[in-house]
Design an enzyme around this catalytic site. Structure first.
Site, PDB file in Angstrom:
ATOM      1  N   ASP A 177       0.822  -1.216   0.000  1.00 36.57           N
ATOM      2  CA  ASP A 177       0.000   0.000   0.000  1.00 36.57           C
ATOM      3  C   ASP A 177       0.858   1.269   0.000  1.00 36.57           C
ATOM      4  O   ASP A 177       0.366   2.348   0.338  1.00 36.57           O
ATOM      5  CB  ASP A 177      -0.945  -0.005   1.206  1.00 36.57           C
ATOM      6  CG  ASP A 177      -0.207  -0.040   2.540  1.00 36.57           C
ATOM      7  OD1 ASP A 177       1.024  -0.290   2.524  1.00 36.57           O
ATOM      8  OD2 ASP A 177      -0.848   0.191   3.583  1.00 36.57           O
TER       9      ASP A 177
ATOM     10  N   ASN B 101       8.766  -6.110   5.737  1.00 37.13           N
ATOM     11  CA  ASN B 101       9.763  -5.351   6.491  1.00 37.13           C
ATOM     12  C   ASN B 101       9.764  -5.735   7.975  1.00 37.13           C
ATOM     13  O   ASN B 101      10.259  -4.986   8.820  1.00 37.13           O
ATOM     14  CB  ASN B 101       9.531  -3.844   6.343  1.00 37.13           C
ATOM     15  CG  ASN B 101      10.788  -3.049   6.617  1.00 37.13           C
ATOM     16  OD1 ASN B 101      11.900  -3.480   6.284  1.00 37.13           O
ATOM     17  ND2 ASN B 101      10.648  -1.873   7.226  1.00 37.13           N
TER      18      ASN B 101
ATOM     19  N   GLU C 257      11.297   7.544   3.607  1.00 40.39           N
ATOM     20  CA  GLU C 257       9.861   7.859   3.513  1.00 40.39           C
ATOM     21  C   GLU C 257       9.753   9.096   2.631  1.00 40.39           C
ATOM     22  O   GLU C 257      10.154  10.190   3.024  1.00 40.39           O
ATOM     23  CB  GLU C 257       9.282   8.128   4.901  1.00 40.39           C
ATOM     24  CG  GLU C 257       9.459   6.991   5.899  1.00 40.39           C
ATOM     25  CD  GLU C 257       8.437   5.889   5.708  1.00 40.39           C
ATOM     26  OE1 GLU C 257       7.483   6.077   4.929  1.00 40.39           O
ATOM     27  OE2 GLU C 257       8.587   4.826   6.360  1.00 40.39           O
TER      28      GLU C 257
END
Length: 404
Positions: A43, A102, A224
């Site tokens: 996602d 992860n 990120e």
């Protein structure tokens, strides 16, 4: 020439990868290797889109843009846009088995993940890839925040607090290179300078970046790159532009800075896979077996004592001053006596003979000895037969008078 290869892996892993963005496709060279991995979480698809933009940009700008040319000609860049295609198709975080990839790698603090056979196929594929390619550094791209994350990701006591790895200063430098080159990451009000220690942000276990550093000697960041996990398609070119210089500068820093060199054996002149250490930093980087080349990332603007070692050889060390440019430093190690030379030969030929194979070798030697003995015996019998014939002929021949 640049080339791309589409590799379909069994089960759940589909990998779009270059055999290295390089001026010599499919050829091994004594150059640092870097990998980008996107879409670890199904996602979080922004990474896969940004990496496709990066691949196209490098192909379009090689020999036109100095930065693109520098990267292509001086390193091996591997791009994996999606590690989790099934999760992407299902629009959820885990893979088809609903496992968070992860959190699936062997962990230094908890042994639950250490059974390799229990790992997901995507995890095993990455682990095999890292062991095969000898990466210097890497980065995985995620979504949902805007920050450059570095090890350690977890803590020994499972608490949420800063927990730095031996190369903490180097990782902070790498994260800052990315953050400072980004459009607005370094301006973050949540993360000072746009970077964070993983355990200080929130601890995780079984993470990919810690495993890379411990088991692969690969310095990995977790990036990120978008506050929004599923941005509109029209926003993707903007996100790419915001991250473009960060990605390129991170790659270029691997070439322009650090200590690079090769390790050779003094007696043979051949490259050897020795270890390189920096005094005061409890971590080691191994040189490649093919070329003996090593690439050690360290913070510029400091003095360092660099040491090279290998079993069977005498270690050597030297002092350097690392400014803003990379330092080239080769080591020539002297063998540590006869035992060291024998160990080197065993290492070079990499003989792993089990007892059964050793028995066959000894059996072959035994037959050779028997064959030689039989040959000698046959020659002896022929000689003895001829001697006997001469004796008989002498015994029955007329006697000649003996002169006195």
């Amino acid at each position: 020439m640049l080339s791309l290869r589409l590799l379909y892996m069994p089960l759940e892993v589909v990998v779009l990868i270059s055999p290295g963005y390089t001026d010599k496709p499919r050829q091994k060279e004594a150059e640092p290797a870097f990998k980008f991995i996107g879409n670890v979480h199904g996602d979080e698809p922004v990474g896969r889109e940004v990496l496709m933009h990066l691949a196209n940009w490098l192909c379009d700008n090689y020999l036109k843009d100095p930065l693109a040319t520098l990267i292509v000609e001086n390193m091996h860049l591997h791009i994996l846009p999606t590690m989790n295609p099934d999760g992407f198709a299902l629009r959820w975080r885990g893979n088809a088995n609903d496992i968070d990839l992860n959190r699936d790698f062997p962990d230094q603090f908890f042994s639950a993940n250490n059974d390799i056979n229990s790992r997901q196929p995507e995890t095993r594929a990455i682990m095999n890839w890292v062991k095969q390619e000898h990466f210097t550094a890497s980065a995985s791209l995620h979504g949902g925040a805007l920050v450059a994350n570095y090890p350690w990701d977890g803590t020994r006591d499972t608490g949420k607090h800063y927990y730095g790895c031996p190369d903490d200063k180097t990782f902070r430098h790498m994260a800052s290179v990315y953050s400072q080159s980004h459009y607005n990451m370094s301006l973050s009000k949540e993360f000072e300078g746009g970077i964070t220690n993983g355990a200080f942000w929130y601890p995780i276990y079984g993470g990919m970046q810690d495993w890379n550093y411990i088991h692969g000697g690969c310095f990995e960041l977790t990036l990120e790159i978008s506050d929004t996990k599923w941005p509109k398609a029209a926003e993707l070119p903007v996100i790419w532009e915001h991250n473009r210089m960060s990605m390129l500068n991170l790659l270029a820093s691997l070439i322009k800075s650090g200590v690079h060199g090769r390790i050779f054996a003094a007696d043979t002149g051949r490259p050897i896979p020795g270890l390189v250490m920096i005094k005061g930093i409890d971590s080691k980087v191994r040189a490649s077996r093919a070329f003996g080349d090593y690439h050690r990332i360290i913070v510029p603007g400091k003095k360092y004592e660099v040491m090279a070692s290998m079993e069977g050889f005498r270690s050597k060390s030297t002092h350097i001053v690392l400014e803003q440019e990379a330092v080239s430093l080769d080591f020539i190690l002297d063998p540590d006596g006869v035992d060291g030379q024998m160990k080197l030969l065993r290492s070079d030929y990499d003989c792993r003979c089990d007892n059964d194979k050793m028995f066959h070798v000894r059996e072959a030697h035994l037959w050779l000895y028997l064959l030689v003995v039989c040959g000698i015996l046959a020659l002896y019998l022929v000689f003895k037969r001829k001697a006997a014939s001469r004796l008989l002929a002498f015994r029955y021949s007329p006697r000649r008078p003996v002169a006195v």
